[in-house]
Design an enzyme around this catalytic site. Structure first.
Site: not given
Ligand code: NAP
Length: 247
Positions: A142, A155
């Site tokens: 991130s 985080y």
């Molecule tokens: P999101 O929309 O909340 O989706 C999270 C995903 O992770 C979902 O598919 C969820 O599965 C899965 N998950 C959660 N806990 C899990 C576990 N214990 N085992 C397996 N799967 C699990 O999040 P996102 O924004 O797409 O983020 C994806 C990645 O990008 C993360 O690593 C996040 O830290 C990183 N990131 C995001 C942002 C941002 O602004 N969005 C910025 C920087 C980095 P379920 O659907 O089954 O719950």
């Protein structure tokens, strides 16, 4: 029943929603068979797999909590059983709690470190022996690490470890022709980012990068696809910040 495939096979953790779902779709479009991991969103993961199959691709939806070492190992095995092998591992599953360090609960700390850090570690350890030679590993970090935003201490800590794993694991896989990189998005319009934020705060984040918008999941999927594909093959042990220039 094992479906042998001549396509390269990608395993995307947390592929049911948000950035992971965009990565799964993009890698499928680029010709990969895709194992879509989820923790609880089975309907969303199954629908995505069905969408990929309807478009002529190969996909399997696989439930596993990556924070559990046994489930992480079983996930690798299930992906191999469904699609034959794993060439590309995308460690995308993650959670975020925004809270000043002083108010961060033990549960919030544990959830972020268990899923973001230990989940990635579990999958990397499984990949060390199971990932096919000539493979690719892409970990999600991130850009908050570069911004040092108040409220993001735990985080950022959980993702700083992921960046450390990335740099060391790239060296430990010497001789296997496997690259290991991280992608560090800035704010991306997903549930993880939007939850708990006012419209004003979301607008504030959207105006931060010189490109003056939030990232979209496809912006990040394109970067992951580059690292997973032939043009990204000489990038190794790096953290690529994909954030519209915010940091
Ligand atoms: P999101 O929309 O909340 O989706 C999270 C995903 O992770 C979902 O598919 C969820 O599965 C899965 N998950 C959660 N806990 C899990 C576990 N214990 N085992 C397996 N799967 C699990 O999040 P996102 O924004 O797409 O983020 C994806 C990645 O990008 C993360 O690593 C996040 O830290 C990183 N990131 C995001 C942002 C941002 O602004 N969005 C910025 C920087 C980095 P379920 O659907 O089954 O719950």
């Amino acid at each position: 029943m094992t479906q042998q495939t001549s396509r390269r096979v990608a395993l995307v953790t947390g592929g049911s929603r948000g950035i992971g779902a965009a990565i799964a779709l993009r890698l499928a479009r680029d010709g990969h068979a895709v194992a879509i991991n989820y923790a609880s969103s089975s309907a969303a993961a199954e629908a995505l797999a069905a969408q990929i199959r309807q478009a002529g691709g190969q996909a399997a939806a696989l439930r596993a909590d990556v924070s559990d070492p046994a489930q992480a190992n079983a996930l690798f095995e299930a992906a191999e059983a469904a699609l034959g092998r794993v060439d590309v591992l995308v460690n995308n599953a993650g959670v975020l709690h925004v809270q000043p360090l002083a108010q961060t609960s033990d549960e919030q700390y544990e959830q972020m470190f268990n899923i973001n850090t230990r989940g990635t570690f579990n999958m990397l350890r499984a990949a060390a022996t199971r990932l096919a030679d000539d493979g690719r590993v892409i970990n999600l970090s991130s850009t908050t690490i570069a911004l040092n935003l108040p409220g993001y201490a735990a985080y950022i800590g959980s993702k700083a470890a992921v960046e450390g794993f990335t740099r060391v694991f790239a060296k430990e896989l010497r001789g296997r022709r496997v690259t290991v990189n991280a992608v560090a998005p800035g704010p991306v319009a997903t549930e993880l980012f939007m939850t708990g934020k006012s419209a004003e705060l979301i607008e504030h984040y959207a105006r931060l990068p010189p490109l003056e918008r939030l990232g979209q999941p496809d912006d990040i999927a394109g970067v992951v696809a580059f690292l997973a594909g032939p043009d990204g093959g000489w990038v190794n042990g790096q953290v690529l910040r994909a954030n519209g220039g915010v940091a």
